[in-house]
Motif scaffolding. Structure first.
Motif, PDB file in Angstrom:
ATOM      1  N   ASP A 187       1.281  28.905  16.925  1.00 32.44           N
ATOM      2  CA  ASP A 187       1.872  27.577  16.833  1.00 32.44           C
ATOM      3  C   ASP A 187       3.316  27.690  17.299  1.00 32.44           C
ATOM      4  O   ASP A 187       3.945  28.742  17.168  1.00 32.44           O
ATOM      5  CB  ASP A 187       1.839  27.048  15.386  1.00 32.44           C
ATOM      6  N   TRP A 188       3.846  26.599  17.828  1.00 26.90           N
ATOM      7  CA  TRP A 188       5.231  26.601  18.303  1.00 26.90           C
ATOM      8  C   TRP A 188       6.035  25.565  17.539  1.00 26.90           C
ATOM      9  O   TRP A 188       5.560  24.462  17.269  1.00 26.90           O
ATOM     10  CB  TRP A 188       5.285  26.309  19.804  1.00 26.90           C
ATOM     11  N   PHE A 189       7.242  25.922  17.149  1.00 25.70           N
ATOM     12  CA  PHE A 189       8.123  24.979  16.481  1.00 25.70           C
ATOM     13  C   PHE A 189       9.482  24.985  17.168  1.00 25.70           C
ATOM     14  O   PHE A 189       9.894  25.993  17.752  1.00 25.70           O
ATOM     15  CB  PHE A 189       8.266  25.304  14.984  1.00 25.70           C
ATOM     16  N   VAL A 190      10.141  23.845  17.126  1.00 24.95           N
ATOM     17  CA  VAL A 190      11.436  23.678  17.778  1.00 24.95           C
ATOM     18  C   VAL A 190      12.515  23.556  16.709  1.00 24.95           C
ATOM     19  O   VAL A 190      12.358  22.821  15.734  1.00 24.95           O
ATOM     20  CB  VAL A 190      11.448  22.436  18.686  1.00 24.95           C
ATOM     21  N   VAL A 191      13.594  24.300  16.889  1.00 25.42           N
ATOM     22  CA  VAL A 191      14.746  24.249  15.986  1.00 25.42           C
ATOM     23  C   VAL A 191      15.945  23.733  16.772  1.00 25.42           C
ATOM     24  O   VAL A 191      16.193  24.199  17.898  1.00 25.42           O
ATOM     25  CB  VAL A 191      15.051  25.637  15.395  1.00 25.42           C
ATOM     26  N   GLU A 192      16.658  22.777  16.200  1.00 26.21           N
ATOM     27  CA  GLU A 192      17.838  22.214  16.859  1.00 26.21           C
ATOM     28  C   GLU A 192      19.071  22.441  16.000  1.00 26.21           C
ATOM     29  O   GLU A 192      19.013  22.332  14.776  1.00 26.21           O
ATOM     30  CB  GLU A 192      17.635  20.723  17.119  1.00 26.21           C
ATOM     31  N   LYS A 193      20.171  22.785  16.664  1.00 25.83           N
ATOM     32  CA  LYS A 193      21.440  23.036  15.974  1.00 25.83           C
ATOM     33  C   LYS A 193      22.562  22.560  16.885  1.00 25.83           C
ATOM     34  O   LYS A 193      22.857  23.185  17.909  1.00 25.83           O
ATOM     35  CB  LYS A 193      21.581  24.525  15.652  1.00 25.83           C
ATOM     36  N   HIS A 194      23.162  21.444  16.505  1.00 24.58           N
ATOM     37  CA  HIS A 194      24.216  20.835  17.331  1.00 24.58           C
ATOM     38  C   HIS A 194      23.632  20.543  18.722  1.00 24.58           C
ATOM     39  O   HIS A 194      22.659  19.814  18.838  1.00 24.58           O
ATOM     40  CB  HIS A 194      25.447  21.734  17.379  1.00 24.58           C
ATOM     41  N   THR A 195      24.189  21.126  19.747  1.00 24.02           N
ATOM     42  CA  THR A 195      23.698  20.862  21.108  1.00 24.02           C
ATOM     43  C   THR A 195      22.670  21.890  21.564  1.00 24.02           C
ATOM     44  O   THR A 195      22.165  21.808  22.686  1.00 24.02           O
ATOM     45  CB  THR A 195      24.874  20.876  22.099  1.00 24.02           C
ATOM     46  N   LEU A 196      22.346  22.853  20.707  1.00 21.42           N
ATOM     47  CA  LEU A 196      21.403  23.910  21.063  1.00 21.42           C
ATOM     48  C   LEU A 196      20.029  23.617  20.490  1.00 21.42           C
ATOM     49  O   LEU A 196      19.891  22.959  19.458  1.00 21.42           O
ATOM     50  CB  LEU A 196      21.896  25.261  20.530  1.00 21.42           C
ATOM     51  N   SER A 197      19.019  24.105  21.170  1.00 17.66           N
ATOM     52  CA  SER A 197      17.659  24.008  20.633  1.00 17.66           C
ATOM     53  C   SER A 197      16.852  25.184  21.165  1.00 17.66           C
ATOM     54  O   SER A 197      17.143  25.727  22.227  1.00 17.66           O
ATOM     55  CB  SER A 197      16.990  22.689  21.020  1.00 17.66           C
ATOM     56  N   GLY A 198      15.844  25.573  20.408  1.00 17.29           N
ATOM     57  CA  GLY A 198      15.003  26.687  20.821  1.00 17.29           C
ATOM     58  C   GLY A 198      13.581  26.490  20.356  1.00 17.29           C
ATOM     59  O   GLY A 198      13.339  25.864  19.323  1.00 17.29           O
ATOM     60  N   ALA A 199      12.630  27.004  21.115  1.00 13.50           N
ATOM     61  CA  ALA A 199      11.213  26.958  20.752  1.00 13.50           C
ATOM     62  C   ALA A 199      10.775  28.360  20.370  1.00 13.50           C
ATOM     63  O   ALA A 199      11.081  29.332  21.080  1.00 13.50           O
ATOM     64  CB  ALA A 199      10.373  26.440  21.915  1.00 13.50           C
ATOM     65  N   PHE A 200      10.058  28.465  19.262  1.00 11.54           N
ATOM     66  CA  PHE A 200       9.698  29.778  18.732  1.00 11.54           C
ATOM     67  C   PHE A 200       8.230  29.793  18.310  1.00 11.54           C
ATOM     68  O   PHE A 200       7.716  28.798  17.791  1.00 11.54           O
ATOM     69  CB  PHE A 200      10.589  30.122  17.540  1.00 11.54           C
ATOM     70  N   PRO A 201       7.553  30.945  18.489  1.00 12.41           N
ATOM     71  CA  PRO A 201       6.141  31.041  18.112  1.00 12.41           C
ATOM     72  C   PRO A 201       5.966  31.465  16.654  1.00 12.41           C
ATOM     73  O   PRO A 201       6.764  32.224  16.106  1.00 12.41           O
ATOM     74  CB  PRO A 201       5.613  32.131  19.044  1.00 12.41           C
ATOM     75  N   HIS A 202       4.918  30.953  16.059  1.00 12.74           N
ATOM     76  CA  HIS A 202       4.495  31.348  14.713  1.00 12.74           C
ATOM     77  C   HIS A 202       3.018  31.710  14.837  1.00 12.74           C
ATOM     78  O   HIS A 202       2.180  30.847  15.096  1.00 12.74           O
ATOM     79  CB  HIS A 202       4.683  30.184  13.731  1.00 12.74           C
ATOM     80  N   ARG A 203       2.701  32.995  14.697  1.00 14.06           N
ATOM     81  CA  ARG A 203       1.316  33.401  14.906  1.00 14.06           C
ATOM     82  C   ARG A 203       0.485  33.152  13.655  1.00 14.06           C
ATOM     83  O   ARG A 203       1.016  33.102  12.545  1.00 14.06           O
ATOM     84  CB  ARG A 203       1.202  34.858  15.371  1.00 14.06           C
ATOM     85  N   ASN A 204      -0.797  33.000  13.838  1.00  9.73           N
ATOM     86  CA  ASN A 204      -1.702  32.706  12.736  1.00  9.73           C
ATOM     87  C   ASN A 204      -2.464  33.940  12.284  1.00  9.73           C
ATOM     88  O   ASN A 204      -3.605  33.846  11.803  1.00  9.73           O
ATOM     89  CB  ASN A 204      -2.675  31.584  13.150  1.00  9.73           C
ATOM     90  N   SER A 205      -1.826  35.092  12.438  1.00 13.07           N
ATOM     91  CA  SER A 205      -2.392  36.364  11.990  1.00 13.07           C
ATOM     92  C   SER A 205      -1.240  37.347  11.831  1.00 13.07           C
ATOM     93  O   SER A 205      -0.093  37.015  12.107  1.00 13.07           O
ATOM     94  CB  SER A 205      -3.419  36.896  13.005  1.00 13.07           C
TER      95      SER A 205
END
Length: 237
Positions: A187-205
């Motif tokens: 699964d992928w989730f997006v984190v935002e902080k001020h003007t920055l943002s990043g997409a990160f994986p969360h594995r299901n195992s």
């Protein structure tokens, strides 16, 4: 997505690690080895598991099995997906990442009716079945390892703080045509902080690395709550 930027970042961050992974799977003959042979004859993966177990210094063979498979997927799948995404075509049948590479993984030749993404899916499935049948590794672990290997170019983009929504959309679109076990391994989730943002994986195992002495869970592990992962990523943005 600026794939030229992706290419530069991928080359800068990943090439040395991939070559190192390839070196770990050098056959005794110091020559090419076909993936068909690896999948058909379990002596290759059996020996690599023994080597990994010795390197880790653990008596738990299943940990070594998972971590060996994780390295193998990065060595086999990541170069292919990087070439396919960046060049919109598969690599040559003898992909080489460095002049001093100890041996060449022999890839199947592409045909007009056989896409690179189809190859990625079928290779992930074939190795999951091989590892389950010969080494009793859970398919969930295998698909998680394969998905992380395929997602490496986008993970590298995230490390460089590329726009999170754009990265998430791109990687999810790439995974869309895969079979369900591979498609839903991350699964992928997006984190935002001020003007920055990043997409990160969360594995299901879980790859089981945390069972080794003095080792923690991987940052993508399903044993870490998603809320905690989001907090951790927010701190590093």
């Amino acid at each position: 997505m600026d794939y030229q930027t992706l290419l530069a970042l991928f080359t800068e961050d990943a090439q040395k690690n991939i070559v190192s992974d390839l070196r770990a799977f050098k056959p005794a003959q110091n020559c090419g080895i076909s993936l068909d042979d690896v999948l058909q004859y379990p002596q290759y993966t059996s020996q690599w598991i023994v080597d990994e177990q010795r390197k880790l210094g653990t008596r738990h063979s299943m940990i070594a099995t998972s971590l060996m498979h994780k390295k193998l997927m990065k060595a086999v799948l990541t170069p292919w997906v990087a070439s396919y995404v960046l060049g919109e075509q598969p690599p040559t049948s003898n992909l080489s990442l460095a002049e001093n590479q100890p041996y060449t993984i022999i890839f199947p030749k592409e045909t007009a009716h056989y896409s690179g993404k189809m190859w990625l899916n079928e290779m992930s499935v074939a190795f999951a079945e091989h590892m389950a049948f010969f080494h009793r590794l859970s398919p969930d672990i295998s698909y998680g390892n394969a998905a992380l290997a395929i997602a490496q170019p986008w993970i590298i983009l995230a490390k460089h703080k590329a726009h999170g929504q754009e990265v998430a959309h791109s990687v999810q679109a790439f995974f869309q045509s895969f079979s369900d076990p591979l498609r839903f391994a991350l699964d992928w989730f997006v984190v935002e902080k001020h003007t920055l943002s990043g997409a990160f994986p969360h594995r299901n195992s879980c790859c089981l690395k945390y069972r080794l002495p003095n080792k923690e869970h991987c940052s993508t592990c399903d044993k870490i709550a998603l809320s905690e992962q989001q907090h951790n990523k927010y701190q590093i943005l």
